[in-house]
Design a protein around this motif. Sequence first.
Motif, PDB file in Angstrom:
ATOM      1  N   SER A   1       0.837  -1.208   0.000  1.00 44.67           N
ATOM      2  CA  SER A   1       0.000   0.000   0.000  1.00 44.67           C
ATOM      3  C   SER A   1       0.868   1.252   0.000  1.00 44.67           C
ATOM      4  CB  SER A   1      -1.021   0.000   1.140  1.00 44.67           C
ATOM      5  OG  SER A   1      -0.410  -0.243   2.364  1.00 44.67           O
TER       6      SER A   1
ATOM      7  N   VAL B   1       1.791   1.881  -3.683  1.00 40.36           N
ATOM      8  CA  VAL B   1       0.675   2.441  -4.459  1.00 40.36           C
ATOM      9  C   VAL B   1       0.444   3.899  -4.045  1.00 40.36           C
ATOM     10  CG1 VAL B   1      -1.785   2.250  -4.996  1.00 40.36           C
ATOM     11  CG2 VAL B   1      -0.412   0.180  -4.766  1.00 40.36           C
ATOM     12  N   MET B   2       0.506   4.141  -2.736  1.00 39.29           N
ATOM     13  CA  MET B   2       0.325   5.495  -2.216  1.00 39.29           C
ATOM     14  C   MET B   2       1.418   6.418  -2.771  1.00 39.29           C
ATOM     15  SD  MET B   2      -1.951   5.476   0.760  1.00 39.29           S
ATOM     16  CE  MET B   2      -1.232   4.236   1.782  1.00 39.29           C
TER      17      MET B   2
ATOM     18  N   ALA C   1       0.426   7.458  -6.069  1.00 40.59           N
ATOM     19  CA  ALA C   1      -0.716   8.375  -5.974  1.00 40.59           C
ATOM     20  C   ALA C   1      -0.288   9.780  -5.594  1.00 40.59           C
ATOM     21  CB  ALA C   1      -1.717   7.843  -4.954  1.00 40.59           C
ATOM     22  N   ARG C   2       0.861   9.901  -4.929  1.00 35.98           N
ATOM     23  CA  ARG C   2       1.316  11.208  -4.460  1.00 35.98           C
ATOM     24  C   ARG C   2       2.404  11.803  -5.345  1.00 35.98           C
ATOM     25  NH1 ARG C   2       1.608   9.011   1.634  1.00 35.98           N
ATOM     26  NH2 ARG C   2      -0.352   9.846   2.421  1.00 35.98           N
TER      27      ARG C   2
ATOM     28  N   HIS D   1      -1.528  16.097 -12.846  1.00 34.89           N
ATOM     29  CA  HIS D   1      -2.549  15.119 -12.486  1.00 34.89           C
ATOM     30  C   HIS D   1      -2.759  14.071 -13.583  1.00 34.89           C
ATOM     31  CE1 HIS D   1      -5.711  13.443 -10.132  1.00 34.89           C
ATOM     32  NE2 HIS D   1      -6.649  13.702 -11.014  1.00 34.89           N
TER      33      HIS D   1
ATOM     34  N   ARG E   1      -0.090  11.604 -13.354  1.00 39.97           N
ATOM     35  CA  ARG E   1      -0.301  10.779 -12.159  1.00 39.97           C
ATOM     36  C   ARG E   1      -1.351   9.704 -12.430  1.00 39.97           C
ATOM     37  NH1 ARG E   1      -0.110  14.796  -8.359  1.00 39.97           N
ATOM     38  NH2 ARG E   1      -2.261  15.258  -8.896  1.00 39.97           N
ATOM     39  N   LEU E   2      -2.421  10.076 -13.129  1.00 48.02           N
ATOM     40  CA  LEU E   2      -3.455   9.075 -13.444  1.00 48.02           C
ATOM     41  C   LEU E   2      -2.894   7.982 -14.350  1.00 48.02           C
ATOM     42  CD1 LEU E   2      -6.656  11.282 -13.942  1.00 48.02           C
ATOM     43  CD2 LEU E   2      -6.073   9.802 -11.999  1.00 48.02           C
TER      44      LEU E   2
ATOM     45  N   LEU F   1      -0.841   5.700 -12.245  1.00 54.76           N
ATOM     46  CA  LEU F   1      -1.700   4.814 -11.452  1.00 54.76           C
ATOM     47  C   LEU F   1      -2.242   3.668 -12.303  1.00 54.76           C
ATOM     48  CD1 LEU F   1      -3.698   7.302  -9.200  1.00 54.76           C
ATOM     49  CD2 LEU F   1      -2.184   5.468  -8.419  1.00 54.76           C
ATOM     50  N   GLU F   2      -2.615   4.003 -13.545  1.00 53.09           N
ATOM     51  CA  GLU F   2      -3.091   2.969 -14.466  1.00 53.09           C
ATOM     52  C   GLU F   2      -1.985   1.933 -14.706  1.00 53.09           C
ATOM     53  OE1 GLU F   2      -4.668   3.508 -18.843  1.00 53.09           O
ATOM     54  OE2 GLU F   2      -5.364   5.113 -17.528  1.00 53.09           O
TER      55      GLU F   2
ATOM     56  N   VAL G   1       0.590   1.200 -12.709  1.00 60.86           N
ATOM     57  CA  VAL G   1       0.884   0.358 -11.541  1.00 60.86           C
ATOM     58  C   VAL G   1      -0.272  -0.613 -11.297  1.00 60.86           C
ATOM     59  CG1 VAL G   1       0.059   1.864  -9.655  1.00 60.86           C
ATOM     60  CG2 VAL G   1       1.987   0.366  -9.268  1.00 60.86           C
ATOM     61  N   GLU G   2      -1.495  -0.209 -11.603  1.00 60.45           N
ATOM     62  CA  GLU G   2      -2.644  -1.106 -11.438  1.00 60.45           C
ATOM     63  C   GLU G   2      -2.517  -2.315 -12.366  1.00 60.45           C
ATOM     64  OE1 GLU G   2      -6.520   0.460 -12.734  1.00 60.45           O
ATOM     65  OE2 GLU G   2      -7.350  -0.463 -10.940  1.00 60.45           O
ATOM     66  N   GLN G   3      -2.202  -2.037 -13.620  1.00 62.49           N
ATOM     67  CA  GLN G   3      -2.011  -3.096 -14.612  1.00 62.49           C
ATOM     68  C   GLN G   3      -0.851  -4.015 -14.187  1.00 62.49           C
ATOM     69  OE1 GLN G   3      -3.596  -3.843 -17.288  1.00 62.49           O
ATOM     70  NE2 GLN G   3      -2.197  -5.093 -18.494  1.00 62.49           N
TER      71      GLN G   3
END
Lengths: 359, 359
Positions: free
Chosen positions: A143, A146-147, A150-151, A156, A159-160, A163-164, A166-168
Amino acid sequence: MTQTALRQDLNTRVEEVLRERFALHCTTAEAYGPEFAALWRAGADHALGGKLVRPRLLLDVHHALDPDAGDGPITAAVDIATQIELLHYAFLLHDDVIDGDLTRRQRPNLIGALAAGTPGISAQDSLHWARSSAILMGDLILSAAVMGFARADVPHETRLRLLELVEQTILETVAGEHTDVALSHGIIPSDVETVLSMSVYKTATYSFSLPLRAAALLAGSSRSAEETLQTVGRHLGLAYQLQDDLLCVFGDHRSHGKDAYSDLREGKETAIIAFARSTSAWTRIDPRFGAPDLNLADAEGIRDLLRECGAERFVVGLIGDQLDAVYALLAEAELAGEITSDAARSILVSASRLEGRQA
Amino acid sequence: MTQTALRQDLNTRVEEVLRERFALHCTTAEAYGPEFAALWRAGADHALGGKLVRPRLLLDVHHALDPDAGDGPITAAVDIATQIELLHYAFLLHDDVIDGDLTRRQRPNLIGALAAGTPGISAQDSLHWARSSAILMGDLILSAAVMGFARADVPHETRLRLLELVEQTILETVAGEHTDVALSHGIIPSDVETVLSMSVYKTATYSFSLPLRAAALLAGSSRSAEETLQTVGRHLGLAYQLQDDLLCVFGDHRSHGKDAYSDLREGKETAIIAFARSTSAWTRIDPRFGAPDLNLADAEGIRDLLRECGAERFVVGLIGDQLDAVYALLAEAELAGEITSDAARSILVSASRLEGRQA
């Protein structure tokens, strides 16, 4: 600053950021009791021992893609490189719980260290305590990583996209690990194709595609450059994993950092084994493959059979195929103006610097 | 729309968002093979069975704090409520791995379901497969929840505060779980103070303080209101956990959803037990406490001793203390103009609606 000095400097920065973050976590943990603080200290000790190959790959390629990057973008790249190292450590922790491993790099891993450090309770309870602690530490680090994404101190929209990415990455890594467990229990039949795609998902995605794509994203490269680097990462990661598999069975065990023939003793479903299963030699390999009491003579016998049946040659060929694909992809990307020849060269140099069985 | 209809509507929206998210994950998972898709389907099946008490608490209190909220803020609140339910499920998954539990709410949990669903391999291998799968699903859900906070459609400053909140929550929950494991192995001596702070961290923080604070944050309440709600959440959560502990030992086992006396059979270190340890009755409780083959007569004998030694009365008194503290905090916050009397009433009503052993 020379290239080498710059690289050294950035590595030091990643190490420093990691060290500071763990120091902060260790201090915060004090409020929750001495055992929890001790867990964080042990976690820091094990997390900080790595060679930082993933951060290096990201930073090298970021520099090659954007040689004139200023302080802000470089700091953001160092930050994301640090999160990737944390993600790597979180995966290792849960991987070791699942595999029942107590050592890594020929010394006790976090579980081994914690299990040995609790006198006065039974061996079974010590192991449960140590594994539970590793599950929980893995949750904290996962976590935190991931955080960290996110930071990220980037626009922005970037950043999105991070996040995409790291999610994948987490999805593919977990899917690969899940397939690996299924293979180890024979829930999924082992064949070369399944083993190769498992390796790509479990290892190549987060160790190679993630740092390469993050570098491209942070350097402001085009989407098509990022996609090329994702594919390059898959091939490089697979080549790396196959090289690692070969080392464990056919390598010089004095020079690499893992128990000789441990894959054969653990019954690991590698591409070498998947190939051998399709040959007539398998009936002679099968009886002792995965035997917990496999001795040196057994192991050398299996090694010779794996060589004779063509498994070694087959996997060497596969590695060549991966590297050929990498050269072709990079050459094409260079021609299309997606990446510079400097960046292409840097990727190859970074990749060649990786050593198996240690990363 | 009446209050009840509004509440019903928002709960339905949380359920729908969860259902849609899992449906999407199940579809994406298909690309990684049938076993991985089956894992997601099983995960969805188990995650969607909850009573959504945490999302309800957030949405009720958010409505009370900001009764005129428009569509945008309500949608953001539904979104964050959904992430909190995911976080809850991630914690349950790893908790069940650590505790070795195969059931929850009197039916097989994810581990129990997966272990029963793999014919053709040994019971030991089935269990390993199921537990490994639960570790991995927990990782996916945990990172999905954090990612959900990171993507909240709120101003960046609010998003950063939400991230700080979820980071603190994960830290405390994991610290509480870690202490719980240490208590269960006798690595930390069991006393009332330790058990109470463990319960606050392990349960109250994420189940009560998190939804209350998130509601305050999203409603644009002051920092001092948010801090008050954090403390209120700790007391409510502790009261809830103590009520749950009492139910398992002294409750009517036909009416609550857990095996009669399971805490006594599992040797769970509750406040009831920690108190009893400090009395002369303990020498008579100790011999059968935590015995895996504890029968009904044993359990009823321990129950009577726990009543006689004053443990039941002590814990009933503790619950009263928590509720008194909640009333006092809310009255003070109302006086100071931190929250409205409607909001205070809503928190009390939401809290009273919670039932133990089912959430």
